[in-house]
Design an enzyme around this catalytic site. Structure first.
Site, PDB file in Angstrom:
ATOM      1  N   GLY A  97       0.815  -1.198   0.000  1.00 28.95           N
ATOM      2  CA  GLY A  97       0.000   0.000   0.000  1.00 28.95           C
ATOM      3  C   GLY A  97       0.859   1.262   0.000  1.00 28.95           C
ATOM      4  CB  SER A 193       3.747  -3.873  -3.458  1.00 29.23           C
ATOM      5  OG  SER A 193       3.576  -2.640  -4.082  1.00 29.23           O
ATOM      6  CE1 TYR A 194       5.925   2.314   1.584  1.00 34.28           C
ATOM      7  CE2 TYR A 194       4.987   1.165   3.475  1.00 34.28           C
ATOM      8  CZ  TYR A 194       5.717   2.219   2.947  1.00 34.28           C
ATOM      9  OH  TYR A 194       6.245   3.166   3.788  1.00 34.28           O
ATOM     10  CG  ASP A 403       5.567  -4.321 -11.389  1.00 31.78           C
ATOM     11  OD1 ASP A 403       4.688  -3.497 -11.717  1.00 31.78           O
ATOM     12  OD2 ASP A 403       6.130  -4.317 -10.273  1.00 31.78           O
ATOM     13  CG  HIS A 455       3.000  -4.950  -8.563  1.00 31.32           C
ATOM     14  ND1 HIS A 455       4.212  -4.332  -8.363  1.00 31.32           N
ATOM     15  CD2 HIS A 455       2.296  -4.768  -7.409  1.00 31.32           C
ATOM     16  CE1 HIS A 455       4.240  -3.793  -7.161  1.00 31.32           C
ATOM     17  NE2 HIS A 455       3.093  -4.055  -6.553  1.00 31.32           N
TER      18      HIS A 455
END
Length: 483
Positions: A97, A193-194, A403, A455
């Protein structure tokens, strides 16, 4: 009729409790679990979800309090391993996020046993679910994400990396109290990701706490694996531009303009840089940044859906995240998949079966929420990763190579900046007869590319993702020849 109904309910309750007893006995003799622990586990046991395919393994979900005075509780969903759960490790999955749900993405759209789909039934069985390799735990963190909640509104304004890591650690300590039969298992963390921030930060808290906590709070932590991970803002952003040019997304002229006007070591762009970045981001209004070659979501009227929402995988003080085009939702092979997930998880009967939304939230469940309040986020995770590698923690980093959001170029630049010695350079690995990607083995860290994946690697390449996690957990190199 009333008496018959009463007898039916009694028989049903007897069967449920009997099956629950069988579930507990597979891990730990009933007399070794206290009455309180058994009651808590029974309360969280999911009998069956609406539209769920039949399975033989057990699943649990519910809330774990992380701060009693603030009324703060995190929501989890846990699946036993499909086979021999008493012998398998425990793996925690975190999405990023910041402020996105690991249940909405990780469980329902990537690596969980039940995947969202359109129509009836609403869930389909995932033949490449990661609970084939481990007992699998999903966590919605921090509070305010998904079904996790706080009764203290000021908590939302204090959210950040430090807040999230602290609450996630408290969650784990308390979750192990509820499920003590998993306490001695090897424990691993993974995410994407985050979660390139979340996972190393939580790993560091566990690593440091294990130095002095009492035995009852010690976590048998062995390693972590992160994919398409935000690790270093300078190299992440530089790699994005290089990737876009190299994959024919932007022109030579725009590439040169960004290189001239933007300095990614700065946190605030010049006006000229901002103009150039807006041109760059305009391209991703018509193609999917999270998977360059995947379709976009269209309704019957042939209009493309381009959802806008709070900052995802970025912090507002950095160059890219100041651009409106940055805040787009990732999509998988079915680009409308997230719509099905949100419809399903907002159903009252689903929430009841999950023991979720006990506070009756005033807003609907959504994939991502309120990262605009994010207070702290280090520019680089590389010092933390280096510390954990030096501390003997197993670390793998993987990257889907289609990605454009956190592309393989960004990850390679970040790992080069990490400065570890290369043990074995660019080597192909195989999934049956096909090349699955390439690896670089560093001293204390394994880097893996996943060929043709966007991703969310488990969404795009589920078979290869399961192969990847199995080898990570076994601390075994991926095969270098076809099989």
């Amino acid at each position: 009729m009333a008496v018959s109904r009463f007898l039916y309910n009694c028989i049903y309750l007897f069967v449920v409790l009997t099956l629950a007893g069988v579930a507990f006995s597979r891990h730990q003799p009933a007399d070794e679990l206290s009455y309180e622990v058994r009651a808590e586990q029974e309360a969280d046991w999911i009998i069956k979800l609406p539209g769920q395919p039949q399975v033989s393994f057990k699943q649990y979900s519910g809330y774990v309090t992380v701060n009693e005075s603030h009324g703060r509780a995190l929501f989890y969903w846990f699946f036993e391993a499909t086979h021999s759960p008493e012998k398998k490790p425990l793996l925690l999955w975190l999405n990023g996020g910041p402020g996105c749900s690991s249940i909405g993405y990780g469980e329902a759209e990537e690596l969980g046993p039940f995947l969202s789909q359109k129509g009836k039934p609403e869930l389909k069985f995932n033949n490449h679910a990661w609970n084939q390799a481990a007992n699998l735990l999903f966590l919605e963190a921090p509070v305010g994400v998904g079904f996790s909640y706080t009764n203290t509104s000021s908590d939302i304004e204090d959210l950040g990396d430090t807040f999230t890591a602290k609450d996630s650690y408290t969650f784990l300590v308390n979750w192990f109290k509820r499920f003590p039969q998993f306490k001695s298992r090897e424990f691993y963390i993974s995410g994407e990701s985050y979660a390139g921030h979340y996972v190393p930060q939580l790993s560091e808290v566990i690593f440091d706490k294990n130095m002095y906590v009492p035995k009852k709070e010690y976590i048998n932590f062995k390693g972590f694996m992160i994919g398409n991970a935000l690790m270093d803002y300078e190299t992440d952003q530089k790699g994005m531009i290089d990737y876009a040019w190299d994959h024919a997304v932007i022109s030579d002229h725009l590439y040169d303009e960004i290189k001239l006007e933007c300095n990614f070591t700065f946190k605030n762009p010049t006006d000229a840089c901002g103009i150039a970045l807006r041109k760059y981001l305009d391209v991703y209004k018509i193609i999917d940044m999270y998977s360059l070659y995947a379709p976009t979501c269209f309704h019957n009227n042939a209009t493309s859906i381009n959802k806008q929402f709070p900052v995802i995988q970025g912090i507002a003080r950095h160059l890219f995240s100041k651009q409106d085009g940055w805040h787009q939702k990732p999509a998988g092979y079915d680009p409308c998949l997230s719509e099905y997930t949100e419809v399903y998880l907002n159903r009252p009967d689903v929430q009841k079966a999950l023991h979720a939304n006990v506070t009756k939230m005033s807003y609907p469940w959504t994939h991502c929420r309120h990262s605009e309040f994010w207070k702290d986020a280090p520019d680089s995770m590389l010092p933390v990763i280096r510390k954990l590698v030096n501390g003997g923690v197993r670390v793998w980093v993987f990257s889907g190579d289609t990605d454009a959001r956190i592309p393989v170029t960004s990850t390679r630049l970040s790992l080069k900046k990490l400065g570890l010695k290369i043990v074995e350079d660019w080597t192909p690995w195989y999934s049956n007869h096909e090349v699955g990607g390439w690896t670089i083995e560093y001293e204390g860290l394994m880097f893996v590319t996943v060929r043709g994946s966007g991703h969310q690697v488990p969404t795009f390449k589920p078979k290869q993702a399961l192969q990847l996690v199995k080898h990570f957990l076994a601390d075994k190199k991926l095969p270098t020849t076809s099989f």
